[in-house]
Design a protein around this motif. Structure first.
Motif, PDB file in Angstrom:
ATOM      1  N   ARG A 282       0.815  -1.217   0.000  1.00 46.11           N
ATOM      2  CA  ARG A 282       0.000   0.000   0.000  1.00 46.11           C
ATOM      3  C   ARG A 282       0.849   1.267   0.000  1.00 46.11           C
ATOM      4  O   ARG A 282       0.567   2.221  -0.735  1.00 46.11           O
ATOM      5  N   ARG A 283       1.893   1.299   0.828  1.00 46.35           N
ATOM      6  CA  ARG A 283       2.710   2.501   0.905  1.00 46.35           C
ATOM      7  C   ARG A 283       3.322   2.837  -0.452  1.00 46.35           C
ATOM      8  O   ARG A 283       3.246   3.975  -0.921  1.00 46.35           O
ATOM      9  N   LYS A 284       3.916   1.838  -1.103  1.00 52.04           N
ATOM     10  CA  LYS A 284       4.580   2.090  -2.383  1.00 52.04           C
ATOM     11  C   LYS A 284       3.582   2.468  -3.470  1.00 52.04           C
ATOM     12  O   LYS A 284       3.818   3.397  -4.256  1.00 52.04           O
ATOM     13  N   VAL A 285       2.472   1.744  -3.520  1.00 51.78           N
ATOM     14  CA  VAL A 285       1.504   1.987  -4.584  1.00 51.78           C
ATOM     15  C   VAL A 285       0.812   3.333  -4.387  1.00 51.78           C
ATOM     16  O   VAL A 285       0.509   4.034  -5.364  1.00 51.78           O
ATOM     17  N   GLU A 286       0.551   3.718  -3.138  1.00 53.92           N
ATOM     18  CA  GLU A 286      -0.063   5.023  -2.909  1.00 53.92           C
ATOM     19  C   GLU A 286       0.847   6.152  -3.388  1.00 53.92           C
ATOM     20  O   GLU A 286       0.369   7.188  -3.852  1.00 53.92           O
ATOM     21  N   GLU A 287       2.157   5.948  -3.279  1.00 53.27           N
ATOM     22  CA  GLU A 287       3.102   6.970  -3.718  1.00 53.27           C
ATOM     23  C   GLU A 287       3.048   7.198  -5.231  1.00 53.27           C
ATOM     24  O   GLU A 287       3.211   8.314  -5.704  1.00 53.27           O
ATOM     25  N   ILE A 288       2.818   6.107  -5.993  1.00 56.87           N
ATOM     26  CA  ILE A 288       2.796   6.258  -7.451  1.00 56.87           C
ATOM     27  C   ILE A 288       1.383   6.434  -8.002  1.00 56.87           C
ATOM     28  O   ILE A 288       1.224   6.688  -9.197  1.00 56.87           O
ATOM     29  N   ALA A 289       0.370   6.311  -7.144  1.00 52.80           N
ATOM     30  CA  ALA A 289      -1.026   6.365  -7.618  1.00 52.80           C
ATOM     31  C   ALA A 289      -1.334   7.586  -8.473  1.00 52.80           C
ATOM     32  O   ALA A 289      -2.070   7.476  -9.471  1.00 52.80           O
ATOM     33  N   PRO A 290      -0.794   8.784  -8.153  1.00 51.09           N
ATOM     34  CA  PRO A 290      -1.101   9.951  -9.004  1.00 51.09           C
ATOM     35  C   PRO A 290      -0.586   9.816 -10.438  1.00 51.09           C
ATOM     36  O   PRO A 290      -1.035  10.542 -11.331  1.00 51.09           O
ATOM     37  N   TYR A 291       0.355   8.902 -10.650  1.00 52.37           N
ATOM     38  CA  TYR A 291       0.954   8.738 -11.972  1.00 52.37           C
ATOM     39  C   TYR A 291       0.438   7.487 -12.701  1.00 52.37           C
ATOM     40  O   TYR A 291       0.961   7.116 -13.736  1.00 52.37           O
ATOM     41  N   VAL A 292      -0.586   6.864 -12.126  1.00 47.36           N
ATOM     42  CA  VAL A 292      -1.134   5.622 -12.686  1.00 47.36           C
ATOM     43  C   VAL A 292      -2.503   5.890 -13.295  1.00 47.36           C
ATOM     44  O   VAL A 292      -3.350   6.561 -12.690  1.00 47.36           O
ATOM     45  N   LYS A 293      -2.715   5.348 -14.490  1.00 44.04           N
ATOM     46  CA  LYS A 293      -4.047   5.374 -15.093  1.00 44.04           C
ATOM     47  C   LYS A 293      -4.499   3.939 -15.266  1.00 44.04           C
ATOM     48  O   LYS A 293      -3.733   3.087 -15.719  1.00 44.04           O
ATOM     49  N   GLU A 294      -5.730   3.676 -14.865  1.00 43.90           N
ATOM     50  CA  GLU A 294      -6.279   2.318 -14.918  1.00 43.90           C
ATOM     51  C   GLU A 294      -7.231   2.197 -16.103  1.00 43.90           C
ATOM     52  O   GLU A 294      -8.177   2.973 -16.234  1.00 43.90           O
ATOM     53  N   TYR A 295      -6.960   1.212 -16.965  1.00 41.64           N
ATOM     54  CA  TYR A 295      -7.789   0.962 -18.142  1.00 41.64           C
ATOM     55  C   TYR A 295      -8.525  -0.370 -17.985  1.00 41.64           C
ATOM     56  O   TYR A 295      -7.938  -1.363 -17.522  1.00 41.64           O
ATOM     57  N   ASN A 296      -9.783  -0.397 -18.356  1.00 41.16           N
ATOM     58  CA  ASN A 296     -10.545  -1.639 -18.481  1.00 41.16           C
ATOM     59  C   ASN A 296     -10.749  -1.874 -19.971  1.00 41.16           C
ATOM     60  O   ASN A 296     -11.423  -1.084 -20.643  1.00 41.16           O
ATOM     61  N   ILE A 297     -10.146  -2.952 -20.479  1.00 45.77           N
ATOM     62  CA  ILE A 297     -10.150  -3.206 -21.921  1.00 45.77           C
ATOM     63  C   ILE A 297     -10.710  -4.597 -22.170  1.00 45.77           C
ATOM     64  O   ILE A 297     -10.161  -5.608 -21.692  1.00 45.77           O
ATOM     65  N   TYR A 298     -11.777  -4.667 -22.913  1.00 45.64           N
ATOM     66  CA  TYR A 298     -12.477  -5.931 -23.182  1.00 45.64           C
ATOM     67  C   TYR A 298     -11.944  -6.575 -24.457  1.00 45.64           C
ATOM     68  O   TYR A 298     -11.673  -5.893 -25.449  1.00 45.64           O
ATOM     69  N   ASP A 299     -11.758  -7.894 -24.413  1.00 47.60           N
ATOM     70  CA  ASP A 299     -11.369  -8.654 -25.602  1.00 47.60           C
ATOM     71  C   ASP A 299     -12.503  -9.605 -25.981  1.00 47.60           C
ATOM     72  O   ASP A 299     -12.923 -10.446 -25.170  1.00 47.60           O
ATOM     73  N   GLU A 300     -12.981  -9.474 -27.206  1.00 50.35           N
ATOM     74  CA  GLU A 300     -14.141 -10.239 -27.654  1.00 50.35           C
ATOM     75  C   GLU A 300     -13.805 -11.716 -27.849  1.00 50.35           C
ATOM     76  O   GLU A 300     -14.621 -12.592 -27.529  1.00 50.35           O
ATOM     77  N   GLN A 301     -12.636 -12.022 -28.390  1.00 46.83           N
ATOM     78  CA  GLN A 301     -12.265 -13.417 -28.611  1.00 46.83           C
ATOM     79  C   GLN A 301     -12.210 -14.195 -27.299  1.00 46.83           C
ATOM     80  O   GLN A 301     -12.703 -15.313 -27.199  1.00 46.83           O
ATOM     81  N   LEU A 302     -11.604 -13.588 -26.284  1.00 49.68           N
ATOM     82  CA  LEU A 302     -11.475 -14.261 -24.986  1.00 49.68           C
ATOM     83  C   LEU A 302     -12.688 -14.015 -24.102  1.00 49.68           C
ATOM     84  O   LEU A 302     -12.828 -14.659 -23.054  1.00 49.68           O
TER      85      LEU A 302
END
Length: 543
Positions: A282-302
């Protein structure tokens, strides 16, 4: 197995192994005598093959992994504002034992339930489970008991041996020096240790504190070989403060209580929650959280939604072009993004965009059922998703230098990285120049049925179709990992044998861009964080 019964039967702790790092200081070992190419190809462009449906389902935003993990804990109705105890009466304890042995009569081993209860009655503790600030409390085999007022303290001496899961349903044991023992070897040592009851006596709680901290440090160091020294010290302090807070709450009587059954419900919900399986510092990830973008990407084949985390470098400039450092098994590897970004901050490596590929939070990415599906059974579709959908899409959002980007996979993901490089020629899109093949589990029962014979030992026919390989390979493993999975090898190569034979074949093919390193003092996964930073610095040296 109920928590108390498990303690009485094993008299030890069981810790599960997940994926992480080691602290080797060895230099790069190039088995084949080859060298990484520094030839820079022309700028590569990719064509996006996403369908209209796939594009319509893409979403992005800020990091939400903590939200999912918090949701999984809130379901248990354990408040997050202090110390909570689930208290049992002796009747509750006896009823639980009877219920357990009703389903597991073979574990009575010739005694009766009544005899078992009488023999262990002195071990009954009214405090069945403890929570602090919404988290399950880890007592390091020393848990407080009601009525203790902070004065003289007499506790049973803990066993010097620890039981560890190997991650494949088996167990091994270690002592305080990290010497390793099988179940058969440990039995004699346990019999000797428990031949007599051993107790420790402290004048008061203040005298107990230094001993408690020493025990916490011992346990953390045994099971935290995946952490650097700074993180280990922080973990020790964190766990010690939790322990002191719980003991002091019991001594002062300022705890709150939970209904009987709350803890069991909590553990069931945590176990069924895929979000809780994400390995997050948590400590490490919270530090970089402002620089992280989360994508939800769907794949039709899978027919699968992927959660992709993009971590931008320290001095990110949208007008500049950056290589991508792509990590599979995002459920574990997203946790390494902080260390990789720190290496860039400290000027040890040039700047790259870090990409970790995980699955939807409803999917347990640590479960080999899913890892076998995507890395083995559906590896062609997964590679197509990465090559023709994900990487071109990210290239629309960021200026990516595909000609020097990297793909990493470990264990079953290592077999996928091997598959990916030696099937890359089948695609017009070429998103990667470098491939990291970590501890490829060519022997895995989940991988072997997929391979259709010896395909993988011939690199999937790549060199029948091509005269040379224009990719850089880094193939790695832990020096101590082979014994862990020995029961699965049969007539197949072990992990380290598979690495050596792969390097031998590449040398015969005339490949001059493959490099190998075996990390000392590491089993299957401990070397990964160190290795990822090391390869980052090797492929992307500071300019």
């Amino acid at each position: 197995m109920k928590r108390f019964i498990a303690f009485l039967l094993s008299l030890t702790l069981v810790y599960s192994a997940v994926s992480c790092s080691g602290n080797s200081s060895s230099t790069l070992k190039n088995i084949s005598g080859t060298a990484v190419t520094d030839e820079v190809p022309a700028k590569i462009k990719l064509e996006n093959h996403m369908t209209e449906k796939e594009r319509s389902r893409v979403s992005s935003g800020e990091l939400t992994v903590f939200d999912h993990m918090q949701d999984s804990q809130k379901k248990s109705s354990v408040p997050d504002d202090g110390v909570y105890l689930e208290l049992w009466s002796e009747d509750d304890w006896i009823a639980d034992i009877k219920e357990y042995f009703k389903d597991h009569p073979e574990e009575l081993e010739g005694t009766t339930i009544e005899e078992f209860i009488e023999k262990n009655r002195s071990g009954f503790n009214e405090i069945h489970d403890i929570f602090i600030n919404g988290r399950c409390f880890e007592g390091y085999r020393f848990e407080p008991f009601l009525g203790y007022d902070g004065g003289e303290l007499r506790l049973r001496e803990p066993s010097p041996y620890f039981c560890c899961s190997d991650g494949n349903g088996g167990y091994y044991y270690v002592d305080e020096d990290n010497n390793r023992f099988s179940e058969e070897e440990i039995q004699e040592k346990y019999d000797s240790f428990y031949a007599e009851e051993r107790y420790l006596t402290f004048a008061d709680f203040e005298e107990f504190k230094p001993y408690l901290k020493k025990q916490i440090e011992r346990v953390v160091r045994i099971f935290a070989s995946d952490m650097d020294e700074e993180t280990i010290r922080e973990r020790i302090e964190y766990e010690y403060n939790d322990n002191i807070a719980v003991w002091e709450a019991v001594i002062a009587g300022n705890y709150k209580t939970l209904p009987v059954g709350t803890a069991e419900k909590f553990y069931e919900e945590i176990e069924s929650s895929s979000a809780a399986t994400w390995e997050i510092d948590r400590r490490k990830v919270e530090e970089i959280a402002p620089y992280v973008k989360e994508y939800n990407i769907y794949d039709e084949q899978l027919d699968t939604n992927f959660v992709v985390h993009v971590t931008l470098p320290p001095d990110f400039d949208p007008q500049k072009t950056y290589p991508a450092y792509v990590l599979t098994d995002g459920v574990w590897r997203f946790n390494n993004s902080a260390d990789l970004r720190k290496a860039m901050e400290e000027g040890k490596a040039s700047e790259v965009i870090i990409v970790s590929i995980g699955y939807d939070y409803s999917i347990d990415g640590t479960n080999d059922e899913y890892r076998i599906k995507y890395f083995c059974d559906r590896c062609e579709d997964f590679l197509t998703f990465i090559t023709d959908d994900l990487m071109p899409y990210l290239g629309e959002k960021y200026s990516i230098d595909y000609g020097s980007s990297t793909l990493f996979g470990h264990s079953l993901g290592g077999t996928f990285a091997h598959y990916a490089v030696f099937n890359s020629d089948k695609y017009e899109n070429q998103p990667f120049r470098n491939y990291i093949i970590g501890s490829p589990a060519f022997w895995s029962p989940g991988f072997l049925p997929y391979t259709k014979g010896d395909e993988f030992r011939h690199e999937y026919g790549y060199f029948d179709r091509n005269d040379s390989l224009d990719k850089n390979l880094f193939i790695c493993g832990g020096a101590d990992e082979d014994p862990v999975y020995q029961e699965y090898y049969g007539e197949n190569d072990s992990t380290l044998e598979g690495i050596q034979h792969l390097m031998d074949r590449l040398k015969e093919y005339g490949v001059t861009t493959a490099e190998s390193k075996i990390y000392p003092n590491s089993e299957h996964y401990q070397f990964i964080p160190e290795m990822l930073v090391e390869v980052l610095e090797m492929y992307y040296p500071p300019q």
